[in-house]
Design an enzyme around this catalytic site. Sequence first.
Site, PDB file in Angstrom:
ATOM      1  CG  PHE A  18      -1.944  -1.081   1.187  1.00 52.07           C
ATOM      2  CD1 PHE A  18      -2.893  -1.140   0.178  1.00 52.07           C
ATOM      3  CD2 PHE A  18      -1.930  -2.077   2.148  1.00 52.07           C
ATOM      4  CE1 PHE A  18      -3.826  -2.169   0.131  1.00 52.07           C
ATOM      5  CE2 PHE A  18      -2.858  -3.106   2.114  1.00 52.07           C
ATOM      6  CZ  PHE A  18      -3.801  -3.159   1.114  1.00 52.07           C
ATOM      7  CB  VAL A  21       8.931   4.271   2.304  1.00 52.03           C
ATOM      8  CG1 VAL A  21       9.687   5.051   3.371  1.00 52.03           C
ATOM      9  CG2 VAL A  21       7.746   3.550   2.926  1.00 52.03           C
ATOM     10  CE  LYS A  34       3.040   2.337   4.757  1.00 51.88           C
ATOM     11  NZ  LYS A  34       3.022   1.239   5.758  1.00 51.88           N
ATOM     12  CG  ASP A 130       2.358  -7.810   7.009  1.00 55.62           C
ATOM     13  OD1 ASP A 130       2.579  -8.990   6.664  1.00 55.62           O
ATOM     14  OD2 ASP A 130       2.296  -6.871   6.200  1.00 55.62           O
TER      15      ASP A 130
HETATM   16  P1  ADP Z   1       3.826  -1.316   3.143  1.00 55.83           P
HETATM   17  O1  ADP Z   1       2.774  -1.171   4.172  1.00 55.83           O
HETATM   18  O2  ADP Z   1       3.358  -0.868   1.804  1.00 55.83           O
HETATM   19  O3  ADP Z   1       4.411  -2.692   3.117  1.00 55.83           O
HETATM   20  P2  ADP Z   1       6.116  -0.396   4.675  1.00 55.83           P
HETATM   21  O4  ADP Z   1       5.735   0.497   5.801  1.00 55.83           O
HETATM   22  O5  ADP Z   1       6.389  -1.808   5.016  1.00 55.83           O
HETATM   23  O6  ADP Z   1       5.005  -0.286   3.521  1.00 55.83           O
HETATM   24  O7  ADP Z   1       7.381   0.222   3.929  1.00 55.83           O
HETATM   25  C1  ADP Z   1       7.886  -0.378   2.724  1.00 55.83           C
HETATM   26  C2  ADP Z   1       9.396  -0.490   2.774  1.00 55.83           C
HETATM   27  O8  ADP Z   1       9.985   0.812   2.874  1.00 55.83           O
HETATM   28  C3  ADP Z   1       9.947  -1.257   3.982  1.00 55.83           C
HETATM   29  O9  ADP Z   1      10.027  -2.635   3.728  1.00 55.83           O
HETATM   30  C4  ADP Z   1      11.332  -0.627   4.182  1.00 55.83           C
HETATM   31  O10 ADP Z   1      12.306  -1.267   3.368  1.00 55.83           O
HETATM   32  C5  ADP Z   1      11.153   0.806   3.699  1.00 55.83           C
HETATM   33  N1  ADP Z   1      10.938   1.719   4.839  1.00 55.83           N
HETATM   34  C6  ADP Z   1       9.778   1.902   5.488  1.00 55.83           C
HETATM   35  N2  ADP Z   1       9.880   2.808   6.464  1.00 55.83           N
HETATM   36  C7  ADP Z   1      11.162   3.229   6.459  1.00 55.83           C
HETATM   37  C8  ADP Z   1      11.918   4.175   7.260  1.00 55.83           C
HETATM   38  N3  ADP Z   1      11.333   4.868   8.257  1.00 55.83           N
HETATM   39  N4  ADP Z   1      13.231   4.353   6.972  1.00 55.83           N
HETATM   40  C9  ADP Z   1      13.798   3.652   5.965  1.00 55.83           C
HETATM   41  N5  ADP Z   1      13.161   2.753   5.184  1.00 55.83           N
HETATM   42  C10 ADP Z   1      11.848   2.528   5.418  1.00 55.83           C
HETATM   43 MG    MG Z   2       5.581  -3.648   4.584  1.00 54.91          MG
HETATM   44 MG    MG Z   3       1.762  -2.856   5.198  1.00 50.86          MG
END
Ligand code: ADP
Ligand code: MG
Ligand code: MG
Length: 276
Positions: A18, A21, A34, A130
């Site tokens: 979804f 980032v 994000k 998750d």
């Molecule tokens: P989704 O809900 O779409 O899976 P995530 O929150 O898991 O989204 O973020 C996707 C990816 O972005 C993560 O797997 C990570 O590699 C990267 N990421 C997310 N948040 C951060 C952050 N605060 N700093 C660095 N990388 C991040």
């Molecule tokens: Mg994720």
């Molecule tokens: Mg997610």
Amino acid sequence: IVTLDEITQQEMLGKGQFGVVYRIQYQGETYAMKQIVKQTLIRHGKINSANLELKIMYQLDHANIMKLITHFEDENNVYLILEYIDGSNLYDILKRDTRLQETYAIHYYRQIVSTLIYLHSRPTPILHRDIKPENILITQNNAIKLADFGSANSLAKDELRFTFEGTYLFMAPEIYMNKGYTQCVDIWSLGVLLFEILAGHSPFLNKEEETSLMTHEKQSVIRENVLNVRIRFPDTFPPLARDLVRKILRLEPQDRLRLEEVLKHPWLQNAEVLEQ
Ligand code: ADP
Ligand code: MG
Ligand code: MG
């Protein structure tokens, strides 16, 4: 209140179901942002999930949980401004190295289990739902940061959840069986994670099946193996860790080792301390 105009967007850090980032600069500081597309949530019938993600993240304060600083939205997107993690995630590390050295695995796993204890022992427990390598970030100092509360929810006493939520390879049998479930589903995912970081592949789908099967064939192999708790250990799997995996991956949620007991398991007791 922050708006997009005040932000300098830099490179993409990652992408999930979804969210996309980005690294950003705001008032001279680096953050992660994000971006969640509202239309994507609507398409998946999850219009409320971004609100829940925000509500839960704002309640949390733990060194191993990625912090939400603020958020804003416009017509099309919701934006979460997050603590920037300069490092990697476990998925990319496993892709590069196949599996973790035991010392590192123990060091990370302890932190992951402690973080889950924090979530589950709140007055109203929080289910992450998750837990998987993509959502576990690793800093330069080898600290873990649990990310992605997009599937999380809270659970009142004696309450059960029913939504089919998570990622196939990490989902507990009671979710597949459409039974009501509790935070024990996170403990299951933790067992799958332990197997995967040490074996380099899933307990329920080996490398061969991963590459040769079609998506729907994979889903039925996984489901079959999960419901039968069919775990296929490679010969090289460390014996103490094998014992721990077996004690976590139990069909009946109440038979799974409690998180406090996981921390006391012999596999987690004999690690050299990593240099910081
Ligand atoms: P989704 O809900 O779409 O899976 P995530 O929150 O898991 O989204 O973020 C996707 C990816 O972005 C993560 O797997 C990570 O590699 C990267 N990421 C997310 N948040 C951060 C952050 N605060 N700093 C660095 N990388 C991040
Ligand atoms: Mg994720
Ligand atoms: Mg997610």
